[in-house]
Design a protein around this motif. Sequence first.
Motif, PDB file in Angstrom:
ATOM      1  N   GLY A 235       0.813  -1.210   0.000  1.00  0.00           N
ATOM      2  CA  GLY A 235       0.000   0.000   0.000  1.00  0.00           C
ATOM      3  C   GLY A 235       0.844   1.256   0.000  1.00  0.00           C
ATOM      4  O   GLY A 235       0.559   2.218  -0.732  1.00  0.00           O
ATOM      5  N   LEU A 236       1.906   1.268   0.807  1.00  0.00           N
ATOM      6  CA  LEU A 236       2.785   2.428   0.848  1.00  0.00           C
ATOM      7  C   LEU A 236       3.546   2.580  -0.469  1.00  0.00           C
ATOM      8  O   LEU A 236       3.690   3.694  -0.994  1.00  0.00           O
ATOM      9  CB  LEU A 236       3.763   2.320   2.015  1.00  0.00           C
ATOM     10  N   LEU A 237       4.001   1.466  -1.018  1.00  0.00           N
ATOM     11  CA  LEU A 237       4.729   1.516  -2.287  1.00  0.00           C
ATOM     12  C   LEU A 237       3.830   2.040  -3.405  1.00  0.00           C
ATOM     13  O   LEU A 237       4.259   2.863  -4.227  1.00  0.00           O
ATOM     14  CB  LEU A 237       5.260   0.126  -2.638  1.00  0.00           C
ATOM     15  N   THR A 238       2.591   1.595  -3.425  1.00  0.00           N
ATOM     16  CA  THR A 238       1.643   2.084  -4.434  1.00  0.00           C
ATOM     17  C   THR A 238       1.420   3.580  -4.280  1.00  0.00           C
ATOM     18  O   THR A 238       1.365   4.319  -5.276  1.00  0.00           O
ATOM     19  CB  THR A 238       0.303   1.335  -4.312  1.00  0.00           C
ATOM     20  N   TYR A 239       1.302   4.038  -3.045  1.00  0.00           N
ATOM     21  CA  TYR A 239       1.107   5.468  -2.789  1.00  0.00           C
ATOM     22  C   TYR A 239       2.294   6.279  -3.318  1.00  0.00           C
ATOM     23  O   TYR A 239       2.119   7.308  -3.981  1.00  0.00           O
ATOM     24  CB  TYR A 239       0.911   5.697  -1.298  1.00  0.00           C
ATOM     25  N   GLN A 247      -0.319  11.023  -9.753  1.00  0.00           N
ATOM     26  CA  GLN A 247      -1.684  10.564  -9.508  1.00  0.00           C
ATOM     27  C   GLN A 247      -2.022  10.657  -8.022  1.00  0.00           C
ATOM     28  O   GLN A 247      -1.162  10.511  -7.159  1.00  0.00           O
ATOM     29  CB  GLN A 247      -1.848   9.108  -9.962  1.00  0.00           C
ATOM     30  N   ALA A 248      -3.275  10.905  -7.751  1.00  0.00           N
ATOM     31  CA  ALA A 248      -3.751  10.883  -6.372  1.00  0.00           C
ATOM     32  C   ALA A 248      -3.894   9.439  -5.919  1.00  0.00           C
ATOM     33  O   ALA A 248      -4.220   8.559  -6.715  1.00  0.00           O
ATOM     34  CB  ALA A 248      -5.087  11.610  -6.258  1.00  0.00           C
ATOM     35  N   GLY A 249      -3.645   9.198  -4.651  1.00  0.00           N
ATOM     36  CA  GLY A 249      -3.784   7.839  -4.127  1.00  0.00           C
ATOM     37  C   GLY A 249      -4.494   7.846  -2.800  1.00  0.00           C
ATOM     38  O   GLY A 249      -4.423   8.820  -2.055  1.00  0.00           O
ATOM     39  N   GLY A 250      -5.190   6.769  -2.504  1.00  0.00           N
ATOM     40  CA  GLY A 250      -5.888   6.666  -1.233  1.00  0.00           C
ATOM     41  C   GLY A 250      -4.920   6.435  -0.089  1.00  0.00           C
ATOM     42  O   GLY A 250      -3.779   6.026  -0.289  1.00  0.00           O
TER      43      GLY A 250
END
Length: 301
Positions: A235-239, A247-250
């Motif tokens: 999740g952190l890597l995707t962010y 891009q915005a990320g959750g």
Amino acid sequence: MKIAQLLHNPGAGDEEHSKKDLMALIQSEGFACRYASTKKNEWKEIKTDVDFLVVAGGDGTVRKVAKHLLDRKLIEKPFPIALLPHGTANNIAGSLGIPTDDPRPIVQNWHSGRRKRFDVGLVEGLRHRQFFLEGAGYGIFPELMKEMKDHQEKSTDAPEEKLKIALDVLAGILQTYEPRPCRIDVDGVDYSGEYMLVEVMNIRCIGPNLVLAPTADPADGQMEVVLVAEQQRHGLLTYIQNRLNGQAGGFWGTVLKGQTIRMRWDGPEMHLDDQFIQSKKPKDLRITIHEGALSFLEGPK
């Protein structure tokens, strides 16, 4: 006429903000302006008739000025701080809603005199009692500081490019970083485990503008504790990768709130704001909060 003491870091950010231009801007809005470069020791000599300080620089310059104010005697006159951000990350300015693109609305807003109280984190257990404005922690951020040190000393990149490079380096660190044990207690509740990142934060952002504590308020008398375990690595890597791609990320992480944090990380390296700290062995830390230790002039509404 109110008197502004301009404390200027001439080497911060893209260096487009010269002494002459900054003073002209402040004076054009009806303020008297005195100048001092934070590269020289004389900047600490602030006369008592000054109404407020203007810090022109990045987060490191804000920390330098804050340290001087916090070290002063209680009986000395307190000075509110106004910001003209032109560093690389400008996390503190962002937490106060102060824009970085156009300084004129910022200066115009100083006439309102609106202030925001700003808490300060206090750290006990190191060689000396320390403080932080942004955050203190272990794991991947101290690793990032080590890897970025040589690049930053040689770099002539613009702030936006520096942030991109830092995000790219951080993504590489995160892919291979092994979680480490950390004993951590937040207001008497045990959250010990193995983590890749443990951050005690006073504001929303840290490092290269990463929003790890989206609900943080530096005036609420609480700190946010951000924990990233193995199951949250992706999740952190995707962010981070979303940030690199514009891009915005959750939001992805675990965030706790507290006033007293005790922790011991299995390793000697940590950071306080932008300062890298290395000890000979792990430390037992106690982190508390000094409510409203500083005050900043608010940004434009």
